[in-house]
Enzyme design. Structure first.
Site, PDB file in Angstrom:
ATOM      1  N   SER A 138      16.275 -62.614  56.691  1.00 18.86           N
ATOM      2  CA  SER A 138      16.882 -63.170  57.896  1.00 18.86           C
ATOM      3  C   SER A 138      15.772 -63.519  58.882  1.00 18.86           C
ATOM      4  CB  SER A 138      17.822 -62.141  58.538  1.00 18.86           C
ATOM      5  OG  SER A 138      18.222 -62.538  59.837  1.00 18.86           O
ATOM      6  N   TYR A 148      18.393 -53.483  61.659  1.00 18.08           N
ATOM      7  CA  TYR A 148      18.708 -54.579  60.731  1.00 18.08           C
ATOM      8  C   TYR A 148      17.488 -55.478  60.558  1.00 18.08           C
ATOM      9  CZ  TYR A 148      20.768 -58.829  58.796  1.00 18.08           C
ATOM     10  OH  TYR A 148      21.031 -59.929  57.991  1.00 18.08           O
TER      11      TYR A 148
END
Length: 257
Positions: A138, A148
């Site tokens: 990501s 994350y």
């Protein structure tokens, strides 16, 4: 015909990879937790494209699930030519608000599973002198915000390091770093997305087309959209201290609630 194994295949980016690879004539091994959805997906892709679609129900947050997929990747009689490590999720909440068990579960899926599955796949691929791995990360990997992003940063560093170690073996590895994509990802995490500007959203099918082109070019990192390429270029030249403050403020304003 070559075979691709896709984790998290039943929705979002994983489903887009499955559609594209099936349309290109690749046989598939579809991996997810939901047996019913896997069966429906396999039937649809087989009927539409005439490819063979094998299903493998596995929860990559468990040792048994990871081992089941690793065993399939190690099967040299039914070789996998392309691995797409796509399975992943996000926890709603900031650091210390998320239960430790949930944080560890995310690291299991994003890091341990990626390590073990990539290792199983590339060991077999190196012996054949060909193959590819796409590890879905990501753009959050480049921003100092949250566990994350930290887990996705690990995916990027691991993938690019492994690609360097396997250079010349015929095995390609690439970290794919998309931005916001219209999938079930945020809904599953219980995150609202109404506050995210429309220009930040990407189409999953176009993303996959760009990613596969980057893999064919031998790139080890793919940021599959000009908008996010520009954003990441700015990130590279921004001092880390300043970037942390900007990332925090932007996250509060535009991040999923």
């Amino acid at each position: 015909m070559t075979t691709a194994l896709i984790t998290g295949s039943t929705a979002g980016i994983g489903a887009a990879f499955a559609r594209r690879l099936a349309s290109d004539g690749h046989n598939l091994v579809l991996v997810a937790r939901d047996t019913k959805r896997l069966g429906e997906q396999a039937t649809e892709l087989h009927d539409r494209h005439g490819i063979e679609a094998e299903v493998l129900t596995a929860d990559l947050a468990t040792d048994d699930g990871i081992e089941a997929v690793a065993t399939r990747l190690s099967d040299r009689k039914h070789a996998v030519d392309l691995l797409v490590n796509n399975a992943g999720f996000a926890n709603k909440g900031v650091y210390l608000d998320v239960p430790m068990a949930d944080e560890l579960k995310m690291l299991k899926v994003h890091c341990e599973a990626v390590l073990r599955l990539t290792s199983a796949a590339t060991d077999s691929m190196r012996a054949r002198g060909r193959g590819g791995v796409v590890n879905v990360a990501s753009v959050a990997a480049f921003l100092p915000r949250g566990t994350y992003g930290a887990s996705k940063a690990w995916v990027v560093q691991f993938t690019q390091g492994a690609a360097k170690d396997l250079a010349g073996s015929g095995v390609r590895l690439m970290a794919l770093c998309p931005g916001f994509v219209r999938t079930e990802f945020h809904e599953r995490a219980g995150m609202g997305t109404d506050n995210i500007p429309n220009w930040m959203w990407l189409d999953a099918d176009k993303l996959v087309t760009s990613a596969l082109a980057d893999l064919a070019r031998g790139r080890t990192l793919s940021v599959p959209d000009p908008r996010y390429k520009v954003m990441m270029g700015v990130v590279k030249v921004t001092p880390r201290g300043l970037l942390g403050g900007i990332s925090s403020r932007t996250g509060r304003k535009y991040g999923p609630k």
